[in-house]
Structure formats: C-alpha cells, structure tokens
Design an enzyme around this catalytic site. Structure first.
Site, short mmCIF file in Angstrom:
data_model
loop_
_atom_site.label_atom_id
_atom_site.label_comp_id
_atom_site.label_asym_id
_atom_site.label_seq_id
_atom_site.Cartn_x
_atom_site.Cartn_y
_atom_site.Cartn_z
N LYS A 1 5.90 3.76 17.66
CA LYS A 1 5.80 2.55 16.82
C LYS A 1 7.07 2.63 15.79
O LYS A 1 7.31 3.65 15.25
CB LYS A 1 4.37 2.82 15.93
CG LYS A 1 4.16 1.79 14.76
CD LYS A 1 2.83 1.80 14.19
CE LYS A 1 2.80 0.58 13.05
NZ LYS A 1 1.39 0.44 12.47
N ASN B 1 0.66 -1.05 0.05
CA ASN B 1 0.04 -0.01 -0.11
C ASN B 1 0.91 1.12 -0.03
O ASN B 1 2.19 1.41 0.44
CB ASN B 1 -0.99 0.06 1.25
CG ASN B 1 -0.30 0.57 2.46
OD1 ASN B 1 -0.33 1.76 2.60
ND2 ASN B 1 0.07 -0.42 3.27
N CYS C 1 7.80 8.73 9.37
CA CYS C 1 7.51 9.75 8.14
C CYS C 1 8.90 10.53 8.32
O CYS C 1 9.61 10.74 9.06
CB CYS C 1 6.44 10.45 8.96
SG CYS C 1 6.51 10.79 10.63
C1 LIG Z 1 -3.89 -0.04 4.04
C2 LIG Z 1 -2.83 0.20 5.18
C3 LIG Z 1 -2.98 1.51 5.83
C4 LIG Z 1 -2.09 1.59 6.92
N1 LIG Z 1 -1.84 2.62 7.49
C5 LIG Z 1 -1.25 3.01 8.59
C6 LIG Z 1 -1.22 4.12 9.31
O1 LIG Z 1 -1.80 5.32 8.99
N2 LIG Z 1 -0.39 4.34 10.42
C7 LIG Z 1 0.38 3.49 10.83
O2 LIG Z 1 1.18 3.60 11.82
N3 LIG Z 1 0.60 2.15 10.30
C8 LIG Z 1 -0.26 1.99 9.09
N4 LIG Z 1 -0.14 0.88 8.36
C9 LIG Z 1 0.63 -0.27 8.80
C10 LIG Z 1 -0.20 -1.11 9.82
O3 LIG Z 1 -0.53 -0.42 10.97
C11 LIG Z 1 0.82 -2.28 10.14
O4 LIG Z 1 1.91 -2.00 11.06
C12 LIG Z 1 1.10 -3.14 9.13
O5 LIG Z 1 0.58 -3.34 7.90
C13 LIG Z 1 1.68 -4.63 9.43
O6 LIG Z 1 0.73 -5.41 10.23
P1 LIG Z 1 -0.19 -6.53 9.15
O7 LIG Z 1 0.72 -7.33 8.54
O8 LIG Z 1 -1.14 -7.01 10.05
O9 LIG Z 1 -1.18 -5.44 8.36
C14 LIG Z 1 -1.17 0.74 7.26
C15 LIG Z 1 -1.25 -0.58 6.63
C16 LIG Z 1 -1.77 -0.90 5.77
C17 LIG Z 1 -2.05 -2.35 4.95
#
Ligand SMILES: Cc1cc2nc3c(=O)[nH]c(=O)nc-3n(C[C@H](O)[C@H](O)[C@H](O)COP(=O)(O)O)c2cc1C
Ligand SMILES: Cc1cc2nc3c(=O)[nH]c(=O)nc-3n(C[C@H](O)[C@H](O)[C@H](O)COP(=O)(O)OP(=O)(O)OC[C@H]3O[C@@H](n4cnc5c(N)ncnc54)[C@H](O)[C@@H]3O)c2cc1C
Ligand code: FES
Lengths: 281, 306
Positions: free
Chosen positions: B167, B67, B130
């Site tokens: 994070k 993404n 960021c």
């Molecule tokens: C579509 C999408 C949007 C995300 N937006 C954020 C965000 O705004 N802030 C953030 O800290 N992490 C964001 N992440 C990261 C997730 O919070 C997470 O750390 C990462 O996807 C790993 O976990 P997962 O494999 O269970 O998705 C986003 C992930 C995805 C897939």
C-alpha cells in the site's frame, strides 16, 4: 413502577433507519429540539445512549456532499412514537440539523454506547440511599433529561443542578445558575457543590454529570472528596460511532493501566465512572 | 453470469468493492451481510500493541476528514487470538486480507511469518507509511530502496498462493518510482492511496484541531488526487491495482476502474453512511446489468484520444 432496565456495558446491537422529522423547534439562543418519528425503531434506547444522525433532506431538498459525517446526539426523550434530541448549534453539522423542518428525512443509527443505568442490582442499590444528584452544564442537559425521566418512573429521588454561561443556556432544574448572573444564582454550578454535598452527606447514592470537560473535572474532584460514586457522559469527536475508527479516544486513568491507554467514547462509553478517566489529559 | 467479477494477482473477487484498512470492522455486519463485499481488509496491526495518538484524533473538513489515530491496535498476538476468529466466523467465501506494518524490514518479515501460521487469510496488504527506526524514522513508503528491501524479504516468507499487496502513500514526489521499486521487489499488486497529510487550525485560538498537530486527509475531497495517482501508477507498472481515496458512489468506482484499478476500496464513505458500501455494490451491479458490461473489460480503458 418495576425496573425493567437491563443493559450491559458491551451492548452491540443497533440498527440503521431513515426517519421523518415531526418538529424542530428553536428553544432559545442556539438550542433546538428535534423530534423524529420512532414507531419503526426496534430497539428502545436507555438513558445515556446516543444515536448517530445526519440529514438526508433539508427543507425537502437533498442534502449535499459538503458535510460528510454523522453527528452523535444523546437521547433527550423517547416515547415509543417519537424520539427527541436537544441540540446546540456549534458548527455546520449542528447548523444543518437545526434547519431541518417537518417532513425532512433524518438518517439515524443506534442506540449506541452504554447507559447511566446498568442493571437491576444497580437500581436496587440506588433506591437504598435517599437521592441521586444530577449535574449538568449547557447542552449537557440533554442526556440527563432522559435519565431524570427514568429516575422519576423508577421512583428514585434525585436533585438536579444545572449551570450555563448565560440565561440562554438555562433549562428547568432544581437549582440553576449562570456565569454572568443573568438568571438563577451567579457563578459556576460547581461553586455550590461543597455546600450541597455536605448538607446531604449521608443521602447521596450517585452523582451523574454531563457538561464541559473543565466542569466535569471539578465535579469529579469534589465528589471524590466526599467518596460519592460518579458517572460522567463524555464527549469526543466521532466518525463511526461504533468502535471501528478508534477516533473518539479519552485517556484512561493511570490507576487502571500503567501506560498511556485510551478508551473509546462510542464503545466503552459515553458513560464512564469518574475514576476510570484521566482528568489531567 | 457475474459481470462484476474481477481479481488481483491471486485473489478472485466476486465484485470489485472492498474496504479501506482502518475504516471497517465486523461491527458493520449489524447493518448488512458483509459477505456481499468483494473482500474484507482489516485495520493495520503491528507486532506490539499500540495505544495510538492523543486526542483529538479526528476533525471534519470540507468533503473530507483528518484523522490521527496513530495505528492504535492490540498487537499481532491478540489480533490473531481475538479478532481474526471474529472475521473468519462471519466470512464464508469472501477473501480476508490482513493489513500490517513494521518498524524495521525484519519486523515486517517476523509479522508475516506469524500470520502465515494462521488460517483463513487470502493475502496481505502491507502498510509502508510508517517510520523506519533504522533509517532515522523516515517512512519506508517514501524511499524506493526501503520499499524494495521490505518486499524482497516478505516475498521469501509468504507462501506463493497468497497475495502480497503493497500500500503506497501519496505523500511522495514520484509515486510511480515507489511503485516500480515494489514491483521490482516482487509484490503481486499495489494498493493506493493512503491519506494525504493535512491540517486544520481553530482560527480563534490558533490551536490545531488534531492533537498531534496534523493528520491524514481522506474522503471525497481527495478523490481527484487519488484518481491521478492510480492513473499514473497504472501507466508505469504492470501489476493489478487496488484503488482507494474518496470513493462514495458507484460512479466513483467506475472512474477508478477506467484509470487502471482492478478492484477498489471504500474507506471514509463508510462513515458518511454505514450503508454506502452495500449501495455501491448494488448500484454497480444494476449498472453493468443494464448496460451489459463486464468490469474486467473496463480496467485501464481510460479514453485519452481527443
Ligand atoms: C479513521 C481512519 C483510519 C485509517 N487507518 C488506516 C490503517 O490502519 N492502515 C492503513 O493502511 N490505512 C488507514 N487509513 C487510510 C485508508 O485505508 C485509506 O487509504 C484512505 O482513507 C483513503 O481512502 P478514503 O478516502 O476512501 O477513506 C485510515 C483512514 C481513516 C479515515
Ligand atoms: C456521545 C455524544 C453525545 C452528544 N450529545 C449531544 C446532544 O445531545 N446535543 C448536542 O447538541 N450535542 C451533543 N453532542 C455534541 C455534538 O455531537 C457536537 O456538537 C457536534 O458533533 C458538532 O458538529 P458540528 O458539525 O456542528 O461542528 P464541527 O464543525 O464539527 O465543529 C465545530 C467546532 O467545535 C469543535 N467540536 C466539534 N465537535 C466536538 C466535540 N464532540 N467535542 C469537542 N469539540 C468539538 C470542533 O473542533 C470545532 O472547533 C454529543 C457528542 C457526543 C460525543
Ligand atoms: S467514533 Fe469511531 S471509534 Fe468511536
């Protein structure tokens, strides 16, 4: 028949269910018709709306982890007992769906998004003029079929133009054409639009369109010249389908905002007025 | 007797399962009562609205997805006015954690001060993946000193009863060094991992399938990497860990807990099936009941003997 449609752009009620496949037929080329049981669905879908779908079993075997996302499919038809999706295989997600057989289980959630038909005053207005025009390209046929069916039920006169690359991309419509001339007239569906619009100048109440983006852009440009209102069903890659991931962005027309703003296909659409969209993006 | 009980430094969880920022919203209340979750984490907000990145923003990859949303969000003020009340209306005793990000150390603090005036917030998850405008746009999260400075300043602004979670991004040489910097700065707990940078190209046209060229990889594909990062950080520091990265089953949750997690977050799996997370909570409960286990007893108990 009296119009019973009433749907607002911000509709947010949807449900998750697991349904059985009734049949899955190869129509022609890469196109399939997937029909599932719909008795247990509490919500009735409106034309233009879609479901997020994912196979839970394929050939009665549990589907693996390889493909993870649900795929958005427009409602092709809905009868109360069954829900049909028309699909074109373009990648492994749609390939998996095409290999499902009778009895397999499909996870679905929906109906999602807004509709081609907004409310009663809208349909009343449609009836005043003589006809609506439906224009589709390839798999863009799918959402327009359900619209066509509802327009028939509502006794709204309409004319359907459909184009495809080859004969395999053609389905029943009032006017058909192919890029290669293998069936119907030869050329793009947009080639005949100028003439068609001029001939029906005073009669056209609404243009509905779904197809590849370059085709939709062309339709918008031509319809704009005639001042016809347009509604397009847009497509973008989706993950959640419910406005959470902010992945399915399409750019908003500059006349509606001063900066680079985006609309979400799943939540703000999938149906947009032509003038809402930035077609240059 | 609740065998699923766990906690971070200041927030008590009725079960260890929460959501990953950016992958969840009140919309999921259509599918199940979101009060069944251990906590809820919001999408990252910034001081000013962000329109996000040009499409395509998503593409599916084997057992995962990439993404490039570009932190699209309505900005701090609109969030507090419109979205925060939606959460607090739905949530009863379920803790709400707000994720935010800034473009300078001072901006992080400004956002935190504004959020401190709002009701219904149990803690903050600070997204440091960021660019830092004052450090040539290099991400805060890859530089121990930047992380330390952000945490120290935030610590002064945030009231002591609220959890300060940092994070971490896995896109660094040594995640433990960044974790130590955050802990030295005074954070209460750590969240990891954010997405791994990845790419996918249309092999016919040669065009990247993500508008900006690359994006963040998530989903089951990244779980082994996430698990190792959590293990490594748990060995290096002594604060609770909120773990994430590819979790899609209750077994995955248990792996992370053994590796050192106090709680876990489900992200991409919410898109694999909207019911995944509630199934995980229920399955985990069945598992601990059947085996008479307490989640708290399993944390950081990975068996390294051979
Ligand atoms: C579509 C999408 C949007 C995300 N937006 C954020 C965000 O705004 N802030 C953030 O800290 N992490 C964001 N992440 C990261 C997730 O919070 C997470 O750390 C990462 O996807 C790993 O976990 P997962 O494999 O269970 O998705 C986003 C992930 C995805 C897939
Ligand atoms: C609201 C909506 C309604 C839809 N209705 C229908 C329908 O009724 N019938 C139907 O057959 N299809 C429909 N689609 C398209 C369908 O969802 C996609 O073809 C499908 O998701 C592709 O998945 P895949 O796993 O087969 O391909 P993938 O492996 O994901 O992709 C294969 C290739 O196609 C490209 N691609 C995939 N999805 C899209 C997309 N959405 N837009 C542009 N490029 C893409 C990828 O970048 C890749 O190059 C609809 C899409 C939307 C958004
Ligand atoms: S698909 Fe997630 S916001 Fe549209």
């Amino acid at each position: 028949m009296e119009v019973e449609m009433n749907i607002s752009k911000k509709k947010t009620s949807f449900e998750y269910t697991e349904v059985k496949v009734i049949s899955n037929i190869n129509l022609q080329g890469d196109y399939y018709m997937l029909k599932v049981e719909a008795e247990n669905l509490e919500q009735q879908p409106f034309p233009g709306q879609f479901y997020q779908v994912k196979p839970l079993t394929i050939n009665n075997n549990i589907s693996g982890l390889g493909r993870i996302l649900f795929k958005p499919l427009s409602v092709y038809d809905y009868s109360g007992n069954s829900l049909s999706f028309m699909m074109k295989v373009i990648g492994s997600g749609t390939y998996d769906l095409s290999t499902m057989i009778k009895g397999d289980v499909l996870a679905i959630y929906g109906p999602l998004g807004n509709s081609f038909i907004n409310d009663d005053s809208y349909t009343a207005n449609l009836k005043k003029k003589k006809r609506a025009v439906l224009i589709s390209g390839g798999i863009g046929y799918a959402p327009l079929y359900y619209l066509h069916k509802k327009l028939l039920e509502m006794d709204i006169n309409h004319h359907w133009l459909h184009g495809g690359r080859t004969a395999d991309d053609l389905f029943d419509a009032d006017y058909i054409c192919t890029d290669d001339g293998s069936k119907g007239s030869k050329g793009f569906v947009t080639n005949c639009l100028d003439l068609f619009f001029s001939n029906h100048q005073d009669q056209i109440s609404q243009v509905y369109c779904c197809g590849p983006k370059p085709m939709m852009k062309k339709v918008y440009q031509i319809a704009e010249c005639f001042g016809f209102p347009t509604l397009f069903s847009m497509e973008e890659y989706m993950a959640c389908g419910i406005g959470v991931c902010l992945g399915c962005a399409v750019k908003k027309s500059k006349s509606y905002c001063d900066e680079n703003a985006y609309m979400m296909v799943c939540k703000d659409g999938p149906v947009f007025e032509g003038k809402e969209v930035d077609w240059d993006e | 007797m609740n065998r699923l009980k766990t906690s971070l430094a200041k927030i008590a969880f009725k079960n260890p399962v929460t959501v990953a920022s950016g992958t969840f919203g009140t919309e999921y209340n259509n599918f199940f009562d979101i009060n069944n979750l251990g906590a809820v984490v919001t999408k990252t907000i910034t001081k000013y609205p962000k329109h996000g990145n040009p499409p395509p923003r998503l593409v599916e990859t084997p057992s995962g997805m990439i993404n490039s949303i570009g932190l699209q969000n309505p900005g701090l003020k609109v969030f507090c006015k419109d979205q925060l009340p939606e959460y607090t209306d739905i949530l009863d005793d379920t803790p709400l954690i707000i994720s935010f990000s800034g473009s300078s150390t001072e901006e992080f603090a400004e956002i935190a001060s504004f959020l401190e005036k709002q009701q219904g917030i149990a803690g903050y998850e600070v997204n440091v993946s960021c660019p830092n405008v004052k450090n040539e746009g290099i991400s805060f999260g890859v530089d121990p000193e930047s992380v330390y400075n952000v945490v120290r300043l935030l610590k002064k602004v945030i009231s002591p009863e609220k959890e300060l979670i940092i994070k971490l991004t896995p896109n660094v040489t040594d995640i433990a060094a960044i974790a130590k910097a955050a802990v030295d700065g005074g954070c209460d707990s750590l969240a990891l991992i954010n997405t791994l940078i990845g790419m996918k190209i249309d092999w016919l046209s040669g065009k990247p399938l993500i508008g900006r060229g690359f994006g963040g990889l998530s989903g089951p594909a990244i779980m082994p990497v996430a698990l190792y990062n959590v293990f490594k950080v748990a060995q290096a520091v002594d604060v609770p860990i909120l773990a994430m990265g590819g979790i899609s089953t209750y077994q995955d949750v248990l792996e992370f807990i053994y590796a050192g997690a106090h709680a876990v977050a489900v992200g991409t799996a919410n898109f694999m099936n909207p019911m995944t997370i509630i199934d995980i909570v229920n399955d985990l409960n069945d598992h601990v009941e059947e085996n008479e286990l307490f989640i708290k007893d399993l944390i950081n108990q990975v068996d390294l003997s051979n």
